[in-house]
Design a protein around this motif. Structure first.
Motif, PDB file in Angstrom:
ATOM      1  N   ASP A 146       0.850  -1.199   0.000  1.00 51.93           N
ATOM      2  CA  ASP A 146       0.000   0.000   0.000  1.00 51.93           C
ATOM      3  C   ASP A 146       0.881   1.244   0.000  1.00 51.93           C
ATOM      4  OD1 ASP A 146      -2.333  -1.391  -0.054  1.00 51.93           O
ATOM      5  OD2 ASP A 146      -2.983  -0.857   1.976  1.00 51.93           O
ATOM      6  N   HIS A 147       0.887   1.970  -1.102  1.00 53.40           N
ATOM      7  CA  HIS A 147       1.824   3.084  -1.279  1.00 53.40           C
ATOM      8  C   HIS A 147       1.108   4.433  -1.229  1.00 53.40           C
ATOM      9  CE1 HIS A 147       4.545  -0.113  -1.917  1.00 53.40           C
ATOM     10  NE2 HIS A 147       4.100  -0.445  -3.120  1.00 53.40           N
ATOM     11  N   GLN A 148       1.663   5.442  -1.860  1.00 54.41           N
ATOM     12  CA  GLN A 148       1.032   6.772  -1.870  1.00 54.41           C
ATOM     13  C   GLN A 148       1.355   7.508  -3.163  1.00 54.41           C
ATOM     14  OE1 GLN A 148       3.009  10.185  -0.055  1.00 54.41           O
ATOM     15  NE2 GLN A 148       4.249   8.782   1.184  1.00 54.41           N
ATOM     16  N   ALA A 149       0.467   8.451  -3.506  1.00 53.70           N
ATOM     17  CA  ALA A 149       0.745   9.447  -4.544  1.00 53.70           C
ATOM     18  C   ALA A 149       0.406  10.799  -3.926  1.00 53.70           C
ATOM     19  CB  ALA A 149      -0.114   9.193  -5.769  1.00 53.70           C
ATOM     20  N   ASP A 150       0.890  11.878  -4.540  1.00 49.43           N
ATOM     21  CA  ASP A 150       0.591  13.215  -4.020  1.00 49.43           C
ATOM     22  C   ASP A 150      -0.547  13.796  -4.860  1.00 49.43           C
ATOM     23  OD1 ASP A 150       0.465  15.934  -3.489  1.00 49.43           O
ATOM     24  OD2 ASP A 150       2.617  16.112  -3.134  1.00 49.43           O
ATOM     25  N   PRO A 151      -1.760  13.871  -4.314  1.00 47.92           N
ATOM     26  CA  PRO A 151      -2.920  14.274  -5.124  1.00 47.92           C
ATOM     27  C   PRO A 151      -2.782  15.650  -5.766  1.00 47.92           C
ATOM     28  CG  PRO A 151      -3.630  13.313  -3.060  1.00 47.92           C
ATOM     29  CD  PRO A 151      -2.147  13.494  -2.943  1.00 47.92           C
ATOM     30  N   ARG A 152      -2.135  16.584  -5.079  1.00 48.66           N
ATOM     31  CA  ARG A 152      -1.990  17.931  -5.670  1.00 48.66           C
ATOM     32  C   ARG A 152      -1.084  17.870  -6.896  1.00 48.66           C
ATOM     33  NH1 ARG A 152      -1.565  21.671  -0.172  1.00 48.66           N
ATOM     34  NH2 ARG A 152      -3.750  21.369   0.425  1.00 48.66           N
ATOM     35  N   ARG A 153       0.013  17.141  -6.780  1.00 51.06           N
ATOM     36  CA  ARG A 153       0.915  16.998  -7.937  1.00 51.06           C
ATOM     37  C   ARG A 153       0.227  16.224  -9.054  1.00 51.06           C
ATOM     38  NH1 ARG A 153       7.059  16.803  -6.542  1.00 51.06           N
ATOM     39  NH2 ARG A 153       7.100  18.207  -4.773  1.00 51.06           N
ATOM     40  N   LEU A 154      -0.517  15.216  -8.653  1.00 51.05           N
ATOM     41  CA  LEU A 154      -1.231  14.406  -9.646  1.00 51.05           C
ATOM     42  C   LEU A 154      -2.199  15.280 -10.444  1.00 51.05           C
ATOM     43  CD1 LEU A 154      -1.669  11.357 -10.414  1.00 51.05           C
ATOM     44  CD2 LEU A 154      -3.564  11.372  -8.803  1.00 51.05           C
ATOM     45  N   ALA A 155      -2.945  16.135  -9.742  1.00 48.88           N
ATOM     46  CA  ALA A 155      -3.914  17.001 -10.426  1.00 48.88           C
ATOM     47  C   ALA A 155      -3.188  17.972 -11.368  1.00 48.88           C
ATOM     48  CB  ALA A 155      -4.743  17.767  -9.393  1.00 48.88           C
ATOM     49  N   THR A 156      -2.076  18.537 -10.913  1.00 48.10           N
ATOM     50  CA  THR A 156      -1.328  19.491 -11.755  1.00 48.10           C
ATOM     51  C   THR A 156      -0.773  18.782 -12.990  1.00 48.10           C
ATOM     52  OG1 THR A 156      -0.732  20.642  -9.745  1.00 48.10           O
ATOM     53  CG2 THR A 156       0.519  21.227 -11.689  1.00 48.10           C
ATOM     54  N   ALA A 157      -0.231  17.592 -12.792  1.00 45.61           N
ATOM     55  CA  ALA A 157       0.328  16.847 -13.927  1.00 45.61           C
ATOM     56  C   ALA A 157      -0.774  16.459 -14.910  1.00 45.61           C
ATOM     57  CB  ALA A 157       1.058  15.605 -13.422  1.00 45.61           C
ATOM     58  N   LEU A 158      -1.940  16.075 -14.382  1.00 45.06           N
ATOM     59  CA  LEU A 158      -3.047  15.718 -15.279  1.00 45.06           C
ATOM     60  C   LEU A 158      -3.516  16.930 -16.085  1.00 45.06           C
ATOM     61  CD1 LEU A 158      -5.111  13.264 -13.037  1.00 45.06           C
ATOM     62  CD2 LEU A 158      -4.182  12.745 -15.302  1.00 45.06           C
ATOM     63  N   LEU A 159      -3.538  18.098 -15.440  1.00 42.94           N
ATOM     64  CA  LEU A 159      -3.927  19.324 -16.169  1.00 42.94           C
ATOM     65  C   LEU A 159      -2.998  19.546 -17.353  1.00 42.94           C
ATOM     66  CD1 LEU A 159      -4.681  22.046 -13.457  1.00 42.94           C
ATOM     67  CD2 LEU A 159      -6.194  21.288 -15.280  1.00 42.94           C
ATOM     68  N   THR A 160      -1.685  19.450 -17.108  1.00 38.77           N
ATOM     69  CA  THR A 160      -0.711  19.669 -18.188  1.00 38.77           C
ATOM     70  C   THR A 160      -0.853  18.597 -19.265  1.00 38.77           C
ATOM     71  OG1 THR A 160       0.793  20.621 -16.582  1.00 38.77           O
ATOM     72  CG2 THR A 160       1.753  19.958 -18.689  1.00 38.77           C
ATOM     73  N   ALA A 161      -0.997  17.336 -18.836  1.00 36.83           N
ATOM     74  CA  ALA A 161      -1.123  16.246 -19.817  1.00 36.83           C
ATOM     75  C   ALA A 161      -2.375  16.441 -20.666  1.00 36.83           C
ATOM     76  CB  ALA A 161      -1.161  14.895 -19.094  1.00 36.83           C
ATOM     77  N   CYS A 162      -3.461  16.897 -20.033  1.00 43.45           N
ATOM     78  CA  CYS A 162      -4.697  17.157 -20.781  1.00 43.45           C
ATOM     79  C   CYS A 162      -4.465  18.268 -21.802  1.00 43.45           C
ATOM     80  CB  CYS A 162      -5.814  17.582 -19.830  1.00 43.45           C
ATOM     81  SG  CYS A 162      -6.585  16.210 -18.962  1.00 43.45           S
ATOM     82  N   GLU A 163      -3.850  19.366 -21.356  1.00 39.07           N
ATOM     83  CA  GLU A 163      -3.612  20.488 -22.287  1.00 39.07           C
ATOM     84  C   GLU A 163      -2.771  20.019 -23.459  1.00 39.07           C
ATOM     85  OE1 GLU A 163      -1.966  23.310 -19.574  1.00 39.07           O
ATOM     86  OE2 GLU A 163      -3.960  23.983 -18.899  1.00 39.07           O
ATOM     87  N   ARG A 164      -1.717  19.241 -23.162  1.00 42.68           N
ATOM     88  CA  ARG A 164      -0.834  18.761 -24.238  1.00 42.68           C
ATOM     89  C   ARG A 164      -1.552  17.799 -25.178  1.00 42.68           C
ATOM     90  NH1 ARG A 164       5.070  17.912 -21.274  1.00 42.68           N
ATOM     91  NH2 ARG A 164       5.424  20.123 -20.856  1.00 42.68           N
ATOM     92  N   ALA A 165      -2.571  17.102 -24.652  1.00 44.36           N
ATOM     93  CA  ALA A 165      -3.310  16.148 -25.503  1.00 44.36           C
ATOM     94  C   ALA A 165      -4.455  16.833 -26.249  1.00 44.36           C
ATOM     95  CB  ALA A 165      -3.847  15.009 -24.637  1.00 44.36           C
ATOM     96  N   GLY A 166      -4.605  18.155 -26.035  1.00 52.08           N
ATOM     97  CA  GLY A 166      -5.610  18.909 -26.804  1.00 52.08           C
ATOM     98  C   GLY A 166      -6.949  19.082 -26.104  1.00 52.08           C
ATOM     99  N   VAL A 167      -7.035  18.737 -24.810  1.00 50.30           N
ATOM    100  CA  VAL A 167      -8.297  18.939 -24.079  1.00 50.30           C
ATOM    101  C   VAL A 167      -8.541  20.442 -23.932  1.00 50.30           C
ATOM    102  CG1 VAL A 167      -9.456  18.612 -21.842  1.00 50.30           C
ATOM    103  CG2 VAL A 167      -8.045  16.762 -22.818  1.00 50.30           C
ATOM    104  N   VAL A 168      -9.801  20.858 -24.137  1.00 52.08           N
ATOM    105  CA  VAL A 168     -10.179  22.271 -23.987  1.00 52.08           C
ATOM    106  C   VAL A 168     -10.825  22.435 -22.611  1.00 52.08           C
ATOM    107  CG1 VAL A 168     -11.749  24.061 -24.877  1.00 52.08           C
ATOM    108  CG2 VAL A 168     -10.478  22.578 -26.462  1.00 52.08           C
TER     109      VAL A 168
END
Ligand code: GLY
Length: 381
Positions: A146-168
């Motif tokens: 049972d590990h961990q991720a950092d939700p704030r970093r995860l959300a920021t990274a997902l925002l950037t990945a979405c923008e780069r993938a063309g999400v509006v």
């Protein structure tokens, strides 16, 4: 095909990223994308240590998602250029008194029946692993998976990945679902503008149960469950404080301490059925500090840098609602309750498949959004 996703939290963003990767034109509607429960959550990936009786079906989805995390985190880091704080640190659940120990023994037996990996330790063995634990610790369960991720970093990274993938991104509140001839056709925003869509995904966390325009029998039965969380800081100069997540049930309430590589120590969480209230209360902070102090007395020396409350999207069976609903054109990804961060990888994959094929993958079928609306229709009038 144009997909409009209502909600830009971790679940809405992971759905958007995966949908855009599959070539779908994707728009996310949210006044503040990347906000919501991810700004509060501790990010425990606790498939084994948060196992509960009667949740064996959910366990298999949780385990599938936990298994996907290393590859998911690596792919997201590659796509966004940002770390997501995935840390394979393991978890230690400890008992402070005879009642807590009996509870942990039961959990251990349930884990074994489910074929899960956990190891019973004496109090002394627990303290050898984590020397900051209180001398009174009576025993514990070591859960190395049972590990961990950092939700704030995860959300920021997902925002950037979405923008780069063309999400509006449309920054605003979704006010109403548009329905024409028994089909969802788009979303009306609070400023009166309308976005037409071939598919709408309702991924608005605890708000998912109150969107105007959604027929009552289709509205996800999701409710807010308040959690108060504290953030402390471990000074860089001090000796290692905790090397893994430490948790316990103290007087019936769960308390956990999640140490990040950055030096942040997250202490959570209360669980309160108080509707939409997100007030941080003196009582909530007191209880968390009192219980955390019983576990790890040294925490009182640390700076307290943040107190915050968020809302978990609770569902009647504590499991998420995924995929197509009884209303054509409307899918959902909500009701993740205590497991939103853990279930992000599997949710993104499930929704990408259901948006492109109309069917959930096998592993996600028990979590169809239709299980509650079908039950409603089966009830005698
Ligand atoms: N999974 C931890 C919590 O919801 O508090």
């Amino acid at each position: 095909m144009h997909v409009v996703i209502i909600g830009g939290g971790v679940i809405g963003l992971v759905t958007a990223w995966r949908a855009a990767q599959r070539g779908l034109r994707t728009t996310v509607v949210d006044p503040a994308p990347g906000g919501g429960a991810a700004q509060v959550a501790a990010g425990m990936l606790a498939a084994v240590s948060e196992l509960h009786y009667g949740e064996e079906t959910l366990l298999s989805l949780n385990l599938a998602s936990a298994q996907r995390y290393p590859a998911f985190a690596a792919e997201l880091t590659e796509a966004s250029g940002q770390e997501v704080g995935y840390r394979a640190c393991g978890t230690l659940a400890v008992a402070l008194d005879a009642d807590d120990r009996a509870h942990l023994r039961e959990l251990h037996a349930l884990q074994r029946r489910c074929g899960l990996d956990s190891q019973w330790l004496s109090g002394r063995e627990c303290r050898r692993l984590e020397p900051m634990l209180a001398p009174g610790v009576r025993g514990g369960l070591r859960v190395d998976g049972d590990h961990q991720a950092d939700p704030r970093r995860l959300a920021t990274a997902l925002l950037t990945a979405c923008e780069r993938a063309g999400v509006v991104f449309r920054h605003g509140w979704a006010q109403r679902l548009s329905v024409v001839r028994d089909r969802a056709t788009g979303v009306v925003l609070a400023d009166g503008s309308e976005l037409a869509a071939d598919q709408v995904v309702l991924a608005a966390g605890s708000d998912s149960g109150r969107l105007d325009g959604v027929p009552a029998e289709v509205l996800p039965p999701v409710r807010p469950v308040k959690g108060q969380v504290l953030r402390l800081r471990i000074p860089r100069a001090s000796a290692p404080f905790l090397s893994r997540t430490v948790r316990a049930v103290v007087r019936g309430g769960h308390v956990y301490l999640v140490p990040r590589a950055s030096g942040e120590l997250v202490v959570g969480a209360t669980s309160e059925e108080l509707g939409w209230d997100t007030t941080v209360t003196a009582g909530g902070v007191y209880e968390l500090l009192r219980d955390a102090h019983e576990l790890v007395p040294g925490i009182t020396e640390l700076p307290l840098v943040e107190t915050r409350a968020g809302l978990r999207p609770g569902s009647p069976d504590n499991a998420p609602l995924l995929g197509p609903t009884a209303l054509p054109g409307l899918q959902v990804a909500t009701g993740h309750y205590r497991n939103g961060i853990l279930l992000a990888p599997v949710t993104g994959d499930a929704l990408a498949q259901s948006l492109t094929t109309g069917e959930l993958p096998e592993e996600a079928r028990p979590f169809t959004a239709r299980r509650f609306s079908d039950a409603l229709q089966e009830q005698p009038a």
